[in-house]
Write an enzyme that holds these catalytic residues in place. Sequence first.
Site, PDB file in Angstrom:
ATOM      1  N   SER B 210       5.720  85.677-100.313  1.00 10.65           N
ATOM      2  CA  SER B 210       5.982  84.948-101.710  1.00 10.65           C
ATOM      3  C   SER B 210       5.745  85.562-102.975  1.00 10.65           C
ATOM      4  O   SER B 210       4.937  86.609-102.788  1.00 10.65           O
ATOM      5  CB  SER B 210       5.339  83.696-101.475  1.00 10.65           C
ATOM      6  OG  SER B 210       4.076  83.807-101.628  1.00 10.65           O
ATOM      7  N   ASP B 267       7.633  78.116 -85.169  1.00 15.84           N
ATOM      8  CA  ASP B 267       6.519  77.527 -85.844  1.00 15.84           C
ATOM      9  C   ASP B 267       6.112  76.263 -84.842  1.00 15.84           C
ATOM     10  O   ASP B 267       6.520  75.349 -84.651  1.00 15.84           O
ATOM     11  CB  ASP B 267       7.032  76.472 -87.018  1.00 15.84           C
ATOM     12  CG  ASP B 267       6.679  77.243 -88.183  1.00 15.84           C
ATOM     13  OD1 ASP B 267       5.624  77.759 -88.312  1.00 15.84           O
ATOM     14  OD2 ASP B 267       7.292  77.163 -89.322  1.00 15.84           O
TER      15      ASP B 267
END
Lengths: 504, 504
Positions: B210, B267
Site C-alpha cells: 500500500s 485469507d
Amino acid sequence: MNKAQKYNLKLKRLGIDTYKEAILYLKENCPVCRSEGFVAQARISVNFGDQFIVATLNIIQSDLLMDDEASLSEYAWELLGVKEGDTIGLSHPKPLVSLSYIRKKVYGNVLNNQEISTIINDVLYGRLSDIHIASFITACAGGRLNISEIRDLTKAMISSGECLHWHSKLVVDKHCVGGLPGNRTSLIIVPIVAAFGLTIPKTSSRAITSPAGTADTMEVFAPVELNIKAMRKVVEQENGCIIWGGAISLSPTDDLLIRIERALDLDSEGQLIASVLSKKIAAGSTHTVIDIPVGPTAKVRDLETANGLKKNLEIIGKELGLTVRALLSDGSQPIGRGIGPCLEAKDVLSVLQNHSKAPQDLREHSLQLAGAILEFSNTVKPGTGEPLAREILDSGKAFEKFQAICLAQGGFNEPKKARFCYTIVSGKSGVVEVIDNRRLAQIAKLAGAPHAKAAGLELQVSIGSLVEKGQPLYTIYSETKGELQYALSYKQEKKQTIYLRETE
Amino acid sequence: MNKAQKYNLKLKRLGIDTYKEAILYLKENCPVCRSEGFVAQARISVNFGDQFIVATLNIIQSDLLMDDEASLSEYAWELLGVKEGDTIGLSHPKPLVSLSYIRKKVYGNVLNNQEISTIINDVLYGRLSDIHIASFITACAGGRLNISEIRDLTKAMISSGECLHWHSKLVVDKHCVGGLPGNRTSLIIVPIVAAFGLTIPKTSSRAITSPAGTADTMEVFAPVELNIKAMRKVVEQENGCIIWGGAISLSPTDDLLIRIERALDLDSEGQLIASVLSKKIAAGSTHTVIDIPVGPTAKVRDLETANGLKKNLEIIGKELGLTVRALLSDGSQPIGRGIGPCLEAKDVLSVLQNHSKAPQDLREHSLQLAGAILEFSNTVKPGTGEPLAREILDSGKAFEKFQAICLAQGGFNEPKKARFCYTIVSGKSGVVEVIDNRRLAQIAKLAGAPHAKAAGLELQVSIGSLVEKGQPLYTIYSETKGELQYALSYKQEKKQTIYLRETE
C-alpha cells in the site's frame, strides 16, 4: 499489456539454475523497482516480443547487476526464448484466473474441464509460482479429486505437450508405479514384445534421486537421447525402442507437478493416475500393463490401496480410450543384484542371454509382465501370454531383438567394469533377514552412480541366504579412489546394511 | 549430524535478496554436489557451529562461485548468523517430522498442540520451504481448523517470539482487520486513551503493497524504530506509544506465514485470528478492540462472515486470557482525504487539532473505537466511553499527549509538503458515484509513496459530492518531476479514477 507499466532492461546471464522455477533478478533500488514498488518475492510479468512469463523477483544487493540490467534463472531464459543482451519489458501481471480456480478447489468445490485446463496451462507456461502449484497439489490430495476431475486433469496434461501417433492399431506399453531398486524389467519386456511383433515405443526416465533410472541403464547399451523422428524410425524398423522421455515433450506438466509433489512428499492418487495415464496416452499407446508393487517400502503399501488404484487406473484409462491392465506384484525386496547403471545392465544381459546364474526374480517378473502385454493381441489367448514370452526369451529371439533395437538407436555396447572395487564381508554367520535398500542406494550414489556408469554395488546375498563369517555380502564399485573412500566411510559410519539372524 | 556427509565450503556474499526464503548457492559439479547427488531445488542442511538451517539449493553454472565456495540468500545469512569467509558444513537434512504433521492435516485430521508447535517452530527456523508452508496454509484454509487448533496455533505463534510484560493490570490495544486506505485511527486513538491514563503500547506495520502503513505515517511525526527498552521507557512515561512492530520480535512467524498467504491470496479465518491475537497477546495486552470494516472491497465482505469472525475472535481471545471486543464498521469507502504518509499525517493532525475542516469520518471512527477501549476501564460505564473520548479530543488533551508521545519517541515534526503537485479536475459536472481506491493507491505509489514521505495524493471530493466541470477532484504530490510524470501517465492511460453520475 499496459505500456505505462513497462520498463525495458537489458538481459545479463548470471547462470543460476533454480530447476523449474522462473526467477527474475533486478538491482536493488533500480528505477523500475522503486516506481512500481516491486519487492523481493513479487510476481512480475516478463515480456519479450509476443511472449510473456510470470517470474518471482529476487533482488540483487551487490554489483552483479547494474540499474538497467536484469537477469533470469536458467529455466526462465529457456521458457522465454531469450539470449544475453536481449531487451525485456516488465509489468505487473494481470490477476491469474487460475488462482481463483485453485481457491475454488481449496474451498472444497469440484472443478470442471475448462478450469482444470486453465490451471495446467498456467503451470506449463510458468505463470503459477511453486507455492501456487503446492497449494493446488495440496488441495487435490487426500482423495479430493473425483473421477471426472482426474479424467479432466489427465486430458489437460496430455494437451500440454506433444502426442505421438503410430500406424499400428495396437500400440502397447508398460509402466511400474514406484520403482524398486534394480527393477529393470523394461529392458527385457520390450525386446520380447517387439520380437513377437507388437509395437512398443517405450520412453523411460533418468535417475533423479536413485542410483539409476531405466534410461540410465539403457544408455549403457545404446544411445537414448533420440528425438521423435529418430524414435519413429527405430520403432518402424524394430517394433520397439527404449529411449529417454526427457528428449521428447510428452505431458511436460507432469514433471512440473511431480517435482513439487516430491518436495511435499505428497502422493495423491489422482495426480499419480493423471501422471501415468497422460504419459502413456501422449506416447500413442492403446493398451498398457501397469505394475503395482505392494510392500512396506514400496510406493503402495497395502492391498486395499493397490486394489483401489488398480480400479481407478482401469476406469479412467477406459474413458480416455486406453485399455489398462494393472497387476499387483510383490514389492517387499529389490529385484536383481546390481545397483547402478552398468551393474543393472549386467543383470539384464544375463537374463536376455539365458545365463544359468541370471537373477531369477528379474527374469520371472519380466516374463509375467511381458505375458500380460502379449495377451493384448487377438492372437494370444488368456493364460498363454507368459509361456509364449518364456519361449521367446529362451529361444534367444529376445536377445537378438534387443541387440537390433540397440543398433537402430545408434550402436550396441557391453557394460563396462569399474576400475576400483571393495568387497564387504560378513562379520558373523547367520541367515540374511533384512536388507536396508535405502543405505545400499546411498552407498551406490556415493560410489559415483549414476554419473559414473560403472559405479554402484552388487549384492552377493538375498533375504534368506545362509552366510558364513567372512563370506562376501556385496561389492562396491567405483571409477575413482576418492569416491570409493566416500562410500566406505559412509558404510563404516552407518555400519549395518545387511542384518543377519544368527543360526544356532 | 552425520560426519561423512559433511563438506566444508567457504562463504562468499552474492547479495541476493529472496525475502524470507533460505537459498543455498553452490557451483555446478562441485565435489559435494556430485558425491551427494545434490540437484537444484534439493533441500540441504547448512551447518555453522551448533546452528543449522535447511535451505533450497540453486546451482551456479557461471563463475560467480568456485568449487570450494558457497553462498546464501540474504535471509539465510541472517538466520544462520554467518559472515563472508566463514566455513559452513552441508549434509542431507533429517526427515522433518513437521512434514508428516502437515500431511496429517492435508488428509483432513485434527492436529494437537505439540504437532502445531513443531510446525510453527520449523517455520521459524527456516526448516520448512515456502512450498511446505504453502501446503500447510492450504490444508488449513476453507475452515479446516477447529477452535482448539486455532487456539494452539495462536499459542505456538506467541511462543515463537518475544513477549512483553507491563506493570499495569489493564493493558489495552486496538487492531483493524483489513485496512481501508487512509484509516489512520491509531494515531488519534492512542493519545486519547493514554491521556485518560490507560496503558496502550501500540505496535504498527509499515506499508508492504500500500502507499502507507500506520508506522510510515507515524514516522512523519517521530522516530518509530524503537527497541523494547526504549519502547518501555516511552510507555512508562506517557502511557502509550506508536512504534514499528518490525523493530521488536513479536510473533515473528506471523510475517513468515502472511507472505505466503498473500502470494496465494488465501485469507483463512483461522490464520487471521491466530495472526491478530498472537500479536496482541505477545505485546502484553489484556484487553483489545478489533475493528472489522465490512464492505465490498474490504477484507470482510458480508455481515455473516463478520459476525462469525467476531464470535471466534472473542471466544479464542477469552481462552487465552485476552478480552476482545470486536466492532463491525462501514468499510464501503476510504477514510480521510490523504493517501501517502505526510498527507495522511496532515489528516491526523487536523483531527487532533480540532480543525473545522478536519475529515469527519476519520474523527468519528476514531472516537467510536477510542470510546470502546475506554470502557475496558472499571471507572467508565458502558455507553459513556465515546462522549468521554470526544471530551478528551475536544479539550486538546489528546493533541498534547500526542506531542508528548512523539517527543518521548525522539522528537515531534510537522508533515512536510511535496515539491511538485498536479491537480486533476473534472471533465464534466455530476455527482461522485464511485471512487476507484485501487487506482488511486497505484497513483500514490507511482508518485513516490511511501519511500518519498510527502508523495501521494489528496482527495477533494468524496462519494456523493456535487462536482462542476473544471472543479478539482484530487491533487497528486511528488518529490521529483519524473515520479509525477509516472503517476500522470498511469492516470492518463487508466483515465477513470472517479466516476460521476451526470446531473440533469
